[in-house]
Design a protein around this motif. Structure first.
Motif, PDB file in Angstrom:
ATOM      1  N   GLU A  17     -12.945  -3.241  -8.916  1.00 14.90           N
ATOM      2  CA  GLU A  17     -11.604  -3.518  -8.424  1.00 14.90           C
ATOM      3  C   GLU A  17     -10.899  -2.208  -8.122  1.00 14.90           C
ATOM      4  OE1 GLU A  17      -9.688  -5.993 -11.345  1.00 14.90           O
ATOM      5  OE2 GLU A  17     -10.606  -7.790 -10.507  1.00 14.90           O
ATOM      6  N   GLU A  18     -10.165  -2.207  -7.003  1.00 20.88           N
ATOM      7  CA  GLU A  18      -9.391  -1.035  -6.597  1.00 20.88           C
ATOM      8  C   GLU A  18      -7.908  -1.333  -6.756  1.00 20.88           C
ATOM      9  OE1 GLU A  18     -11.337   1.325  -3.036  1.00 20.88           O
ATOM     10  OE2 GLU A  18     -10.795  -0.719  -2.465  1.00 20.88           O
ATOM     11  N   LYS A  19      -7.175  -0.401  -7.306  1.00 16.96           N
ATOM     12  CA  LYS A  19      -5.732  -0.513  -7.370  1.00 16.96           C
ATOM     13  C   LYS A  19      -5.189   0.057  -6.066  1.00 16.96           C
ATOM     14  CE  LYS A  19      -1.719  -1.138  -9.258  1.00 16.96           C
ATOM     15  NZ  LYS A  19      -1.051  -2.341  -8.865  1.00 16.96           N
ATOM     16  N   ILE A  20      -4.493  -0.792  -5.296  1.00 21.95           N
ATOM     17  CA  ILE A  20      -3.951  -0.400  -4.005  1.00 21.95           C
ATOM     18  C   ILE A  20      -2.463  -0.115  -4.165  1.00 21.95           C
ATOM     19  CG2 ILE A  20      -3.655  -1.068  -1.584  1.00 21.95           C
ATOM     20  CD1 ILE A  20      -6.607  -0.896  -2.483  1.00 21.95           C
ATOM     21  N   GLU A  21      -2.037   1.059  -3.704  1.00 19.51           N
ATOM     22  CA  GLU A  21      -0.632   1.437  -3.797  1.00 19.51           C
ATOM     23  C   GLU A  21       0.240   0.399  -3.096  1.00 19.51           C
ATOM     24  OE1 GLU A  21       2.243   5.109  -2.449  1.00 19.51           O
ATOM     25  OE2 GLU A  21       0.127   5.515  -2.812  1.00 19.51           O
ATOM     26  N   GLY A  22       1.275  -0.049  -3.796  1.00 18.48           N
ATOM     27  CA  GLY A  22       2.199  -1.030  -3.236  1.00 18.48           C
ATOM     28  C   GLY A  22       1.835  -2.471  -3.529  1.00 18.48           C
ATOM     29  N   LEU A  23       0.632  -2.711  -4.065  1.00 21.67           N
ATOM     30  CA  LEU A  23       0.211  -4.073  -4.412  1.00 21.67           C
ATOM     31  C   LEU A  23       0.166  -4.225  -5.927  1.00 21.67           C
ATOM     32  CD1 LEU A  23      -2.712  -4.675  -1.893  1.00 21.67           C
ATOM     33  CD2 LEU A  23      -0.321  -5.386  -1.670  1.00 21.67           C
ATOM     34  N   ARG A  24       0.574  -5.382  -6.410  1.00 19.60           N
ATOM     35  CA  ARG A  24       0.602  -5.612  -7.850  1.00 19.60           C
ATOM     36  C   ARG A  24      -0.790  -5.876  -8.411  1.00 19.60           C
ATOM     37  NH1 ARG A  24       4.931  -9.944  -9.180  1.00 19.60           N
ATOM     38  NH2 ARG A  24       4.505  -9.204 -11.265  1.00 19.60           N
ATOM     39  N   GLU A  25      -1.591  -6.619  -7.665  1.00 12.65           N
ATOM     40  CA  GLU A  25      -2.917  -7.003  -8.137  1.00 12.65           C
ATOM     41  C   GLU A  25      -3.993  -6.115  -7.509  1.00 12.65           C
ATOM     42  OE1 GLU A  25      -3.536  -9.352 -10.461  1.00 12.65           O
ATOM     43  OE2 GLU A  25      -1.350  -9.549 -10.640  1.00 12.65           O
ATOM     44  N   PRO A  26      -5.005  -5.739  -8.280  1.00 12.94           N
ATOM     45  CA  PRO A  26      -6.108  -4.964  -7.687  1.00 12.94           C
ATOM     46  C   PRO A  26      -6.907  -5.818  -6.712  1.00 12.94           C
ATOM     47  CG  PRO A  26      -6.577  -5.498  -9.977  1.00 12.94           C
ATOM     48  CD  PRO A  26      -5.190  -5.996  -9.697  1.00 12.94           C
ATOM     49  N   ARG A  42     -14.436  -2.997   1.401  1.00  6.94           N
ATOM     50  CA  ARG A  42     -13.197  -2.676   0.699  1.00  6.94           C
ATOM     51  C   ARG A  42     -11.996  -3.255   1.439  1.00  6.94           C
ATOM     52  NH1 ARG A  42     -12.850   3.479   0.518  1.00  6.94           N
ATOM     53  NH2 ARG A  42     -11.224   3.006  -0.958  1.00  6.94           N
ATOM     54  N   HIS A  43     -10.873  -3.247   0.764  1.00 10.93           N
ATOM     55  CA  HIS A  43      -9.618  -3.716   1.351  1.00 10.93           C
ATOM     56  C   HIS A  43      -9.222  -2.883   2.569  1.00 10.93           C
ATOM     57  CE1 HIS A  43      -5.470  -4.913   1.770  1.00 10.93           C
ATOM     58  NE2 HIS A  43      -5.114  -3.667   1.601  1.00 10.93           N
ATOM     59  N   SER A  44      -9.411  -1.583   2.486  1.00 14.11           N
ATOM     60  CA  SER A  44      -8.971  -0.684   3.555  1.00 14.11           C
ATOM     61  C   SER A  44      -9.912  -0.652   4.745  1.00 14.11           C
ATOM     62  CB  SER A  44      -8.790   0.735   3.007  1.00 14.11           C
ATOM     63  OG  SER A  44     -10.001   1.193   2.446  1.00 14.11           O
ATOM     64  N   GLY A  45     -11.088  -1.234   4.623  1.00 15.81           N
ATOM     65  CA  GLY A  45     -12.046  -1.252   5.726  1.00 15.81           C
ATOM     66  C   GLY A  45     -13.471  -1.189   5.208  1.00 15.81           C
TER      67      GLY A  45
END
Length: 112
Positions: A17-26, A42-45
């Motif tokens: 799991e990645e912690k994304i800046e600005g999001l509460r949930e990983p 990944r979430h970013s691409g």
């Protein structure tokens, strides 16, 4: 980053799991390796490292999407007798045919 590692035949997987800046949930992420191909979802691409071809990806930034080409020089995997797996990928990121930088990615895992 800590990840859950497992192997299915010749394919190795890492789930984390990645912690994304600005999001509460990983956000969940996955890495898959088989042969000379390493894939990161990944979430970013997504990123694909393949010695036989380059891969174009969109990388999301706070300022918009950036098109990057991943030109892989090598993907190496070392399997040790104790269940330890190490993968190294060497690659260049390019934007518009211009090199942005040279990088190496190192992953380690162990069967439990």
């Amino acid at each position: 980053v800590d990840a859950v590692f497992y192997r299915k035949g010749e394919t190795a997987y890492w789930f984390y799991e990645e912690k994304i800046e600005g999001l509460r949930e990983p956000r969940k992420a996955r890495i898959k390796h088989r042969g000379n191909v390493l894939e990161l979802m990944r979430h970013s691409g997504n990123m694909v490292f393949d010695e036989n071809s380059s891969y174009r990806t969109e990388y999301r930034t706070p300022y918009g999407k950036l098109l990057l080409d991943i030109v892989t020089r090598s993907v190496e995997r070392l399997d040790a007798a104790n269940g330890h797996v190490e993968i190294k990928a060497a690659y260049t990121l390019e934007n518009g045919g211009q090199a942005v930088g040279e990088y190496e990615l190192h992953l380690c895992g162990r069967d439990y």
